[in-house]
Design a protein around this motif. Structure first.
Motif, PDB file in Angstrom:
ATOM      1  N   ASP A   7      12.799  -9.836  12.610  1.00 15.63           N
ATOM      2  CA  ASP A   7      13.123 -11.080  13.303  1.00 15.63           C
ATOM      3  C   ASP A   7      13.150 -12.276  12.347  1.00 15.63           C
ATOM      4  O   ASP A   7      12.116 -12.771  11.919  1.00 15.63           O
ATOM      5  CB  ASP A   7      12.103 -11.310  14.421  1.00 15.63           C
ATOM      6  CG  ASP A   7      12.455 -12.492  15.303  1.00 15.63           C
ATOM      7  OD1 ASP A   7      13.483 -13.169  15.050  1.00 15.63           O
ATOM      8  OD2 ASP A   7      11.698 -12.738  16.255  1.00 15.63           O
ATOM      9  N   SER A   9      14.860 -15.068  13.347  1.00 18.48           N
ATOM     10  CA  SER A   9      15.391 -16.113  14.223  1.00 18.48           C
ATOM     11  C   SER A   9      14.593 -17.410  14.052  1.00 18.48           C
ATOM     12  O   SER A   9      13.446 -17.399  13.627  1.00 18.48           O
ATOM     13  CB  SER A   9      15.343 -15.656  15.687  1.00 18.48           C
ATOM     14  OG  SER A   9      14.023 -15.356  16.083  1.00 18.48           O
ATOM     15  N   SER A  43      17.236  -2.775  13.620  1.00 14.26           N
ATOM     16  CA  SER A  43      17.630  -3.995  14.326  1.00 14.26           C
ATOM     17  C   SER A  43      17.290  -5.221  13.500  1.00 14.26           C
ATOM     18  O   SER A  43      16.236  -5.282  12.877  1.00 14.26           O
ATOM     19  CB  SER A  43      16.891  -4.086  15.659  1.00 14.26           C
ATOM     20  OG  SER A  43      17.060  -2.911  16.408  1.00 14.26           O
ATOM     21  N   ARG A  45      17.453  -9.583  13.745  1.00  8.41           N
ATOM     22  CA  ARG A  45      17.686 -10.808  14.514  1.00  8.41           C
ATOM     23  C   ARG A  45      17.874 -11.971  13.548  1.00  8.41           C
ATOM     24  O   ARG A  45      16.960 -12.317  12.805  1.00  8.41           O
ATOM     25  CB  ARG A  45      16.505 -11.097  15.430  1.00  8.41           C
ATOM     26  CG  ARG A  45      16.305 -10.031  16.496  1.00  8.41           C
ATOM     27  CD  ARG A  45      15.192 -10.401  17.425  1.00  8.41           C
ATOM     28  NE  ARG A  45      15.658 -11.524  18.234  1.00  8.41           N
ATOM     29  CZ  ARG A  45      14.879 -12.215  19.059  1.00  8.41           C
ATOM     30  NH1 ARG A  45      13.604 -11.911  19.174  1.00  8.41           N
ATOM     31  NH2 ARG A  45      15.361 -13.196  19.759  1.00  8.41           N
ATOM     32  N   ASN A  47      19.453 -14.796  14.964  1.00  9.25           N
ATOM     33  CA  ASN A  47      19.893 -15.760  15.958  1.00  9.25           C
ATOM     34  C   ASN A  47      19.191 -17.112  15.807  1.00  9.25           C
ATOM     35  O   ASN A  47      18.163 -17.227  15.173  1.00  9.25           O
ATOM     36  CB  ASN A  47      19.669 -15.210  17.374  1.00  9.25           C
ATOM     37  CG  ASN A  47      18.225 -14.838  17.628  1.00  9.25           C
ATOM     38  OD1 ASN A  47      17.689 -13.951  16.975  1.00  9.25           O
ATOM     39  ND2 ASN A  47      17.597 -15.510  18.575  1.00  9.25           N
ATOM     40  N   TRP A  73      21.665  -2.680  15.750  1.00  9.11           N
ATOM     41  CA  TRP A  73      21.551  -3.827  16.669  1.00  9.11           C
ATOM     42  C   TRP A  73      21.461  -5.091  15.833  1.00  9.11           C
ATOM     43  O   TRP A  73      20.571  -5.204  14.971  1.00  9.11           O
ATOM     44  CB  TRP A  73      20.286  -3.630  17.501  1.00  9.11           C
ATOM     45  CG  TRP A  73      20.058  -4.580  18.623  1.00  9.11           C
ATOM     46  CD1 TRP A  73      20.581  -4.507  19.873  1.00  9.11           C
ATOM     47  CD2 TRP A  73      19.196  -5.721  18.617  1.00  9.11           C
ATOM     48  NE1 TRP A  73      20.097  -5.539  20.641  1.00  9.11           N
ATOM     49  CE2 TRP A  73      19.249  -6.299  19.886  1.00  9.11           C
ATOM     50  CE3 TRP A  73      18.398  -6.310  17.642  1.00  9.11           C
ATOM     51  CZ2 TRP A  73      18.532  -7.437  20.219  1.00  9.11           C
ATOM     52  CZ3 TRP A  73      17.671  -7.446  17.972  1.00  9.11           C
ATOM     53  CH2 TRP A  73      17.751  -7.998  19.254  1.00  9.11           C
ATOM     54  N   ASP A  75      21.718  -9.366  16.061  1.00 10.35           N
ATOM     55  CA  ASP A  75      21.759 -10.570  16.884  1.00 10.35           C
ATOM     56  C   ASP A  75      22.106 -11.763  16.006  1.00 10.35           C
ATOM     57  O   ASP A  75      21.306 -12.198  15.173  1.00 10.35           O
ATOM     58  CB  ASP A  75      20.402 -10.782  17.561  1.00 10.35           C
ATOM     59  CG  ASP A  75      20.424 -11.902  18.591  1.00 10.35           C
ATOM     60  OD1 ASP A  75      21.405 -12.684  18.626  1.00 10.35           O
ATOM     61  OD2 ASP A  75      19.449 -12.006  19.357  1.00 10.35           O
ATOM     62  N   ALA A  77      23.493 -14.574  17.617  1.00 11.23           N
ATOM     63  CA  ALA A  77      23.742 -15.581  18.646  1.00 11.23           C
ATOM     64  C   ALA A  77      23.229 -16.954  18.224  1.00 11.23           C
ATOM     65  O   ALA A  77      22.292 -17.069  17.431  1.00 11.23           O
ATOM     66  CB  ALA A  77      23.070 -15.159  19.955  1.00 11.23           C
ATOM     67  N   LEU A  97      26.012  -5.923  19.354  1.00 18.34           N
ATOM     68  CA  LEU A  97      26.318  -7.105  18.550  1.00 18.34           C
ATOM     69  C   LEU A  97      26.318  -8.331  19.451  1.00 18.34           C
ATOM     70  O   LEU A  97      27.105  -8.426  20.391  1.00 18.34           O
ATOM     71  CB  LEU A  97      27.689  -6.942  17.876  1.00 18.34           C
ATOM     72  CG  LEU A  97      28.194  -8.127  17.055  1.00 18.34           C
ATOM     73  CD1 LEU A  97      27.246  -8.442  15.893  1.00 18.34           C
ATOM     74  CD2 LEU A  97      29.604  -7.857  16.544  1.00 18.34           C
ATOM     75  N   TYR A  98      25.420  -9.248  19.162  1.00 15.27           N
ATOM     76  CA  TYR A  98      25.346 -10.507  19.902  1.00 15.27           C
ATOM     77  C   TYR A  98      25.946 -11.612  19.049  1.00 15.27           C
ATOM     78  O   TYR A  98      25.451 -11.924  17.975  1.00 15.27           O
ATOM     79  CB  TYR A  98      23.898 -10.873  20.237  1.00 15.27           C
ATOM     80  CG  TYR A  98      23.202  -9.956  21.215  1.00 15.27           C
ATOM     81  CD1 TYR A  98      23.902  -9.083  22.030  1.00 15.27           C
ATOM     82  CD2 TYR A  98      21.829  -9.986  21.337  1.00 15.27           C
ATOM     83  CE1 TYR A  98      23.253  -8.256  22.933  1.00 15.27           C
ATOM     84  CE2 TYR A  98      21.160  -9.169  22.233  1.00 15.27           C
ATOM     85  CZ  TYR A  98      21.885  -8.300  23.029  1.00 15.27           C
ATOM     86  OH  TYR A  98      21.234  -7.491  23.919  1.00 15.27           O
ATOM     87  N   HIS A 100      27.135 -14.516  20.953  1.00 21.13           N
ATOM     88  CA  HIS A 100      27.294 -15.611  21.910  1.00 21.13           C
ATOM     89  C   HIS A 100      26.744 -16.930  21.342  1.00 21.13           C
ATOM     90  O   HIS A 100      25.891 -16.935  20.466  1.00 21.13           O
ATOM     91  CB  HIS A 100      26.674 -15.276  23.265  1.00 21.13           C
ATOM     92  CG  HIS A 100      25.228 -14.905  23.231  1.00 21.13           C
ATOM     93  ND1 HIS A 100      24.791 -13.647  22.882  1.00 21.13           N
ATOM     94  CD2 HIS A 100      24.112 -15.627  23.509  1.00 21.13           C
ATOM     95  CE1 HIS A 100      23.472 -13.611  22.949  1.00 21.13           C
ATOM     96  NE2 HIS A 100      23.037 -14.799  23.335  1.00 21.13           N
ATOM     97  N   THR A 123      28.379  -9.507  22.961  1.00 24.68           N
ATOM     98  CA  THR A 123      28.354 -10.780  23.686  1.00 24.68           C
ATOM     99  C   THR A 123      29.170 -11.783  22.888  1.00 24.68           C
ATOM    100  O   THR A 123      29.019 -11.902  21.677  1.00 24.68           O
ATOM    101  CB  THR A 123      26.923 -11.329  23.887  1.00 24.68           C
ATOM    102  OG1 THR A 123      26.326 -11.562  22.614  1.00 24.68           O
ATOM    103  CG2 THR A 123      26.077 -10.370  24.711  1.00 24.68           C
TER     104      THR A 123
END
Length: 177
Positions: A7, A9, A43, A45, A47, A73, A75, A77, A97-98, A100, A123
């Motif tokens: 993570d 983010s 994964s 992140r 984002n 995975w 992210d 976003a 896949l994010y 958004h 997204t």
């Protein structure tokens, strides 16, 4: 076998080339590491940062993940991404896949993701492309293996409509807004 996401983010990251200097956020579940201190995760992140360009994406993927080729995975976003970079097409095991809440404005760029054989969830809402009337049909047509788009299941009827839309020539030109 694989734990929680790595993570990164809310780190104010603007350059992926430099994000290897960051320490991942700690979550509820600790992420196991291998002998090289790389994370046993599939994964990542990234984002809620300030990322504008994905060209250096392989750098953090390789730096943090024990098996970078197994990234499933991702992210991205709520960044400032304006293009779907070819580097995403190199992530052959990507399933989710994010994207958004970014600034993607050319709908036809979604077509690039069609080479990802396992991508089943994407997204893209909150991007400029969402305002195009053909948005959902175009994405489903470009990514026929999708099960979920924008946190909503892709129905059998939507698949049929996207196929009809595609065969009627709905994929013309660069749909920019």
């Amino acid at each position: 076998m694989y734990g929680a996401p790595v993570d990164l983010s809310f780190k104010h990251i603007s350059s992926l080339a430099d994000c290897w200097k960051e320490e991942p956020n700690s979550g509820l579940r600790p992420i196991k590491r291998n002998s090289e201190m790389k994370y046993l995760s599939r994964s990542l992140r990234l984002n809620n940062n300030n990322i504008t360009d994905l060209c250096d994406l392989q750098r953090p993927v390789s730096h943090f993940l024990a098996e970078p080729s197994q990234l499933a995975w991702l992210d991205l976003a709520f960044n400032k991404i304006s293009h779907i970079d070819e580097v995403l097409c190199e992530l052959r095991e990507l399933r989710v896949l994010y994207l958004h809440g970014n600034s993607i404005c050319i709908l036809s760029e979604v077509d690039r993701l069609g080479v990802l054989p396992h991508l089943h969830t994407v997204t893209l809402h909150g991007n400029v492309i969402e305002t195009n009337k053909a948005y959902r049909n175009r994405v489903i047509s470009a990514l026929p293996q999708l099960k979920t788009m924008d946190f909503s299941a892709v129905t059998h009827q939507e698949r049929l409509l996207a196929k009809i839309w595609h065969h009627k020539g709905g994929r013309s030109g660069k749909e920019t807004l």
